[in-house]
Each structure stands twice: as C-alpha cells, then as structure tokens.
Design a protein around this motif. Structure first.
Motif, PDB file in Angstrom:
ATOM      1  N   LYS A 160      50.734 -23.030 -42.111  1.00 12.18           N
ATOM      2  CA  LYS A 160      49.863 -22.084 -41.413  1.00 12.18           C
ATOM      3  C   LYS A 160      50.080 -20.666 -41.930  1.00 12.18           C
ATOM      4  O   LYS A 160      50.948 -20.422 -42.766  1.00 12.18           O
ATOM      5  CB  LYS A 160      50.147 -22.120 -39.901  1.00 12.18           C
ATOM      6  CG  LYS A 160      49.793 -23.438 -39.220  1.00 12.18           C
ATOM      7  CD  LYS A 160      50.003 -23.335 -37.715  1.00 12.18           C
ATOM      8  CE  LYS A 160      49.542 -24.584 -36.987  1.00 12.18           C
ATOM      9  NZ  LYS A 160      49.710 -24.453 -35.509  1.00 12.18           N
ATOM     10  N   HIS A 161      49.280 -19.736 -41.400  1.00 11.28           N
ATOM     11  CA  HIS A 161      49.429 -18.320 -41.726  1.00 11.28           C
ATOM     12  C   HIS A 161      49.808 -17.556 -40.466  1.00 11.28           C
ATOM     13  O   HIS A 161      49.198 -17.747 -39.413  1.00 11.28           O
ATOM     14  CB  HIS A 161      48.126 -17.743 -42.292  1.00 11.28           C
ATOM     15  CG  HIS A 161      47.796 -18.237 -43.661  1.00 11.28           C
ATOM     16  ND1 HIS A 161      47.165 -19.449 -43.878  1.00 11.28           N
ATOM     17  CD2 HIS A 161      48.024 -17.698 -44.889  1.00 11.28           C
ATOM     18  CE1 HIS A 161      47.002 -19.627 -45.185  1.00 11.28           C
ATOM     19  NE2 HIS A 161      47.506 -18.591 -45.814  1.00 11.28           N
ATOM     20  N   GLU A 190      52.580 -17.331 -45.042  1.00 16.67           N
ATOM     21  CA  GLU A 190      52.621 -18.764 -44.769  1.00 16.67           C
ATOM     22  C   GLU A 190      53.933 -19.169 -44.115  1.00 16.67           C
ATOM     23  O   GLU A 190      55.003 -18.625 -44.440  1.00 16.67           O
ATOM     24  CB  GLU A 190      52.444 -19.568 -46.063  1.00 16.67           C
ATOM     25  CG  GLU A 190      51.036 -19.580 -46.613  1.00 16.67           C
ATOM     26  CD  GLU A 190      50.875 -20.544 -47.759  1.00 16.67           C
ATOM     27  OE1 GLU A 190      49.778 -21.109 -47.919  1.00 16.67           O
ATOM     28  OE2 GLU A 190      51.852 -20.739 -48.513  1.00 16.67           O
ATOM     29  N   TYR A 191      53.838 -20.115 -43.196  1.00 14.24           N
ATOM     30  CA  TYR A 191      55.019 -20.753 -42.618  1.00 14.24           C
ATOM     31  C   TYR A 191      54.671 -22.208 -42.319  1.00 14.24           C
ATOM     32  O   TYR A 191      53.532 -22.643 -42.537  1.00 14.24           O
ATOM     33  CB  TYR A 191      55.478 -20.022 -41.348  1.00 14.24           C
ATOM     34  CG  TYR A 191      54.530 -20.132 -40.164  1.00 14.24           C
ATOM     35  CD1 TYR A 191      54.707 -21.103 -39.184  1.00 14.24           C
ATOM     36  CD2 TYR A 191      53.459 -19.249 -40.021  1.00 14.24           C
ATOM     37  CE1 TYR A 191      53.835 -21.204 -38.092  1.00 14.24           C
ATOM     38  CE2 TYR A 191      52.588 -19.343 -38.939  1.00 14.24           C
ATOM     39  CZ  TYR A 191      52.786 -20.325 -37.982  1.00 14.24           C
ATOM     40  OH  TYR A 191      51.931 -20.421 -36.915  1.00 14.24           O
ATOM     41  N   ILE A 192      55.628 -22.986 -41.847  1.00 12.58           N
ATOM     42  CA  ILE A 192      55.436 -24.417 -41.622  1.00 12.58           C
ATOM     43  C   ILE A 192      55.593 -24.730 -40.138  1.00 12.58           C
ATOM     44  O   ILE A 192      56.583 -24.322 -39.506  1.00 12.58           O
ATOM     45  CB  ILE A 192      56.476 -25.252 -42.404  1.00 12.58           C
ATOM     46  CG1 ILE A 192      56.639 -24.729 -43.821  1.00 12.58           C
ATOM     47  CG2 ILE A 192      56.078 -26.728 -42.416  1.00 12.58           C
ATOM     48  CD1 ILE A 192      57.974 -25.087 -44.439  1.00 12.58           C
ATOM     49  N   HIS A 193      54.633 -25.438 -39.576  1.00  8.11           N
ATOM     50  CA  HIS A 193      54.726 -25.904 -38.194  1.00  8.11           C
ATOM     51  C   HIS A 193      54.913 -27.422 -38.247  1.00  8.11           C
ATOM     52  O   HIS A 193      54.040 -28.146 -38.728  1.00  8.11           O
ATOM     53  CB  HIS A 193      53.465 -25.535 -37.424  1.00  8.11           C
ATOM     54  CG  HIS A 193      53.621 -25.657 -35.941  1.00  8.11           C
ATOM     55  ND1 HIS A 193      52.640 -25.322 -35.044  1.00  8.11           N
ATOM     56  CD2 HIS A 193      54.667 -26.082 -35.177  1.00  8.11           C
ATOM     57  CE1 HIS A 193      53.063 -25.522 -33.812  1.00  8.11           C
ATOM     58  NE2 HIS A 193      54.273 -25.997 -33.869  1.00  8.11           N
ATOM     59  N   VAL A 194      56.064 -27.881 -37.753  1.00 10.44           N
ATOM     60  CA  VAL A 194      56.437 -29.289 -37.847  1.00 10.44           C
ATOM     61  C   VAL A 194      56.567 -29.889 -36.449  1.00 10.44           C
ATOM     62  O   VAL A 194      57.106 -29.260 -35.538  1.00 10.44           O
ATOM     63  CB  VAL A 194      57.788 -29.466 -38.583  1.00 10.44           C
ATOM     64  CG1 VAL A 194      58.039 -30.940 -38.907  1.00 10.44           C
ATOM     65  CG2 VAL A 194      57.841 -28.628 -39.831  1.00 10.44           C
ATOM     66  N   LYS A 202      58.936 -24.272 -35.854  1.00  7.67           N
ATOM     67  CA  LYS A 202      58.295 -23.430 -36.860  1.00  7.67           C
ATOM     68  C   LYS A 202      59.350 -22.916 -37.828  1.00  7.67           C
ATOM     69  O   LYS A 202      60.375 -22.371 -37.415  1.00  7.67           O
ATOM     70  CB  LYS A 202      57.574 -22.253 -36.182  1.00  7.67           C
ATOM     71  CG  LYS A 202      56.420 -22.690 -35.294  1.00  7.67           C
ATOM     72  CD  LYS A 202      55.767 -21.525 -34.574  1.00  7.67           C
ATOM     73  CE  LYS A 202      54.641 -22.004 -33.655  1.00  7.67           C
ATOM     74  NZ  LYS A 202      54.012 -20.894 -32.909  1.00  7.67           N
ATOM     75  N   LEU A 203      59.084 -23.110 -39.126  1.00 10.31           N
ATOM     76  CA  LEU A 203      60.023 -22.735 -40.170  1.00 10.31           C
ATOM     77  C   LEU A 203      59.348 -21.848 -41.205  1.00 10.31           C
ATOM     78  O   LEU A 203      58.150 -21.991 -41.465  1.00 10.31           O
ATOM     79  CB  LEU A 203      60.557 -23.986 -40.887  1.00 10.31           C
ATOM     80  CG  LEU A 203      61.295 -25.026 -40.054  1.00 10.31           C
ATOM     81  CD1 LEU A 203      61.509 -26.294 -40.886  1.00 10.31           C
ATOM     82  CD2 LEU A 203      62.620 -24.481 -39.564  1.00 10.31           C
ATOM     83  N   LYS A 211      61.625 -19.653 -38.022  1.00  8.73           N
ATOM     84  CA  LYS A 211      60.682 -18.560 -37.853  1.00  8.73           C
ATOM     85  C   LYS A 211      60.930 -17.912 -36.499  1.00  8.73           C
ATOM     86  O   LYS A 211      60.941 -18.600 -35.475  1.00  8.73           O
ATOM     87  CB  LYS A 211      59.245 -19.069 -37.932  1.00  8.73           C
ATOM     88  CG  LYS A 211      58.186 -17.982 -37.867  1.00  8.73           C
ATOM     89  CD  LYS A 211      56.795 -18.600 -37.988  1.00  8.73           C
ATOM     90  CE  LYS A 211      55.731 -17.518 -38.117  1.00  8.73           C
ATOM     91  NZ  LYS A 211      55.692 -16.637 -36.931  1.00  8.73           N
ATOM     92  N   HIS A 212      61.086 -16.621 -36.465  1.00  6.48           N
ATOM     93  CA  HIS A 212      61.353 -15.912 -35.224  1.00  6.48           C
ATOM     94  C   HIS A 212      60.142 -15.091 -34.816  1.00  6.48           C
ATOM     95  O   HIS A 212      59.378 -14.615 -35.663  1.00  6.48           O
ATOM     96  CB  HIS A 212      62.565 -14.983 -35.369  1.00  6.48           C
ATOM     97  CG  HIS A 212      63.835 -15.706 -35.689  1.00  6.48           C
ATOM     98  ND1 HIS A 212      64.488 -16.501 -34.770  1.00  6.48           N
ATOM     99  CD2 HIS A 212      64.545 -15.769 -36.842  1.00  6.48           C
ATOM    100  CE1 HIS A 212      65.561 -17.013 -35.334  1.00  6.48           C
ATOM    101  NE2 HIS A 212      65.625 -16.594 -36.596  1.00  6.48           N
TER     102      HIS A 212
END
Length: 285
Positions: free
Chosen positions: A248-249, A256-260, A272-273, A280-281
C-alpha cells in the motif's frame, strides 16, 4: 505480534442475536461467504460478506454501539447514513447521486470517526469522498486529491500485459468485479473473483508492472518475492500463515509499506511493515 485481530465465525447462528437482528433485513435471500468479528478502536465490529449472484457485498455492525457502520446495498447504506449527524447526512447526500458503498471509519492518527463514501456514475466512474462528522471534506482539509476509480465491465477490456499477470491466478474462477484506480501516481487494477462462495482479490500495478496483493497462496508468494530480502524474512518470521497481503501507500507521504494478515485457528492478525521489514509506526498528527 502487535496489530488488530479478527476471528472468523463459521455459523451465522453464532452471531449475537442483536447483530443478527440488524443484519437480517439487509442480507435476506443472499448467500453468506464470510463472517468475522474484530475488536479495534474501542469497539467490537462484526462483518458479514455476502453474495447476490456474483455481486459481492459487505455489511458491518458495531456491537458496542448497536449501529451499522458499513453497507453496499441501498437499504444498508440508508441506515448507515441515518446514524450520522445531520450535517454529515447533508454532505453525503449532496456530493453525489448514487452511493455504492459507505463506511464509518476511524482515523489512524487519532481514532476519530469519519465517513468514507463511494459514488457511482452511470458511466461506471466511482468517486471516493471522505467527510468528517461535521460534514466538512476530510481530504480537502488535508489537501489530498479526490480518489477516482472506474468499473471495467469485461475482463477482455484489460490490456494484454495485465491479463498476462492475472491469468495464472484467476483461471477457472468467476470474475465478480474489476476496478481501475488512479492514485498515488500509479494505475492499479483490482479483480475480485469467486471460487464457489470463497471471495478472492488480486491487485496489479499497471505503472510498474508488478502484482501488489492478493489472498491466494500463489499470489501472496509472488508479491512477497518482489520485496527486499529483509522484508521477506520479516513477513515469514514466526512461521504464521499469510492469508492476505498488499503493498500500500502511506496516506501522509505516498511511501510504500506492506499490510499483512496472518491466519491461524480461525483468527487473523493484521500487521503493517515497512518494505525493509521494520514495524510501521503511526505518525504524529
């Protein structure tokens, strides 16, 4: 592992009677696909995803406050609007002719409620608007561009390159919906498809030519393989089964980051990483 946790419910009768009473006028005659409960933002939400033919719909009930939070059919949409303050109701009704989806959400920065509405035009264009509960435009206040999506009516209308990315994963499935979205400087194509009553989604970035997400094993592994090695290791750390993943953005800076979503014993945990695998904070408001 930190993050939100959902629990899947296999039998509709296991839902609390109050929730069933709220759902039944809206889902009568439909085929239920999944039921999940989630505790987040100080409330307990129950979500029912259901099918009418090949059309996928969603309805969400807040067990804490006893109100509907989300709907995608006219009767449930009207009920969600009815619980809003009068100013928000006016803003929602005045901003577009046909509402295809509405959801009361919580802002990630401060948990404040706002309303996310999708308006559908006759030509298939979908305009997404976000309103504060006082009726003001949330995106305008935060200087964000309006989100615009478009419904693609037939799979064959997609480009050959896009179909080539999707074909290995959707072959044999029933296509339910195809959405093109222009956002964050890229063009994304999301295909929702069915295998029986199971609902799946796969997302492709036409700008970069890569898959961004999905919820079938082959798609998930393909997307993970595109990440830096440290990100791949972080996702697989602990041995949990990945049930859903999307690149995602970040709304604040488009990064960009990753939602798992991990699944185990009927529960899913959301995490979220960053792409490098670090957590991700939330950013300060």
């Amino acid at each position: 592992m930190s993050g939100e946790t959902e629990r899947f419910i296999s039998d509709y009768q296991e839902i609390a009677e109050e929730a069933r009473n709220a759902f039944e006028p809206h889902i009568k005659g439909a085929q239920i696909s999944t039921i999940a409960t989630k505790a987040a933002h100080g409330v307990v939400e129950t979500t029912v995803t259901y099918l009418r033919g090949s059309e996928v719909h969603e309805i969400i009930y807040d067990e804490t406050t006893g109100k509907l939070l989300c709907g995608s059919e006219p009767s449930s949409i009207d009920q969600v609007i009815a619980v809003l303050p009068e100013a928000a109701q006016r803003a929602v009704h005045e901003s577009g002719p046909t509402i295809s989806h509405i959801k009361i959400k919580h802002d990630d920065k401060d948990d404040r409620e706002y309303v996310h509405v999708h308006y559908r035009a006759d030509d298939g264009e979908i305009v997404s608007r976000k309103f504060e509960l006082d009726g003001t435009d949330k995106d305008k206040a935060e200087n964000k561009p309006q989100e615009i999506e478009r419904i693609i009516s037939a799979y064959e209308q997609l480009s050959a390159e896009t179909r080539a990315a999707f074909d290995p994963h959707v072959t044999g499935a029933q296509i339910s919906r195809i959405i093109q979205a222009d956002a964050h400087g890229v063009v994304e194509i999301a295909v929702t498809y069915l295998r029986g009553t199971d609902i799946y989604e796969i997302i492709y970035d036409e700008t970069t030519g890569k898959l961004l997400g999905g919820n079938e094993p082959a798609v998930i592994e393909h997307v993970i393989g595109l990440l830096p090695e440290s990100g791949q290791l972080a996702i697989h750390k602990g041995g949990e089964t990945v049930r859903k993943l999307k690149i995602k953005h970040d709304e604040s800076d488009d990064r960009e980051y990753i939602h798992v979503h991990y699944g185990n014993d009927g529960q899913t945990t959301s995490l979220k990483l960053e792409l490098d695998g670090s957590h991700k904070h939330k950013k300060a408001a």
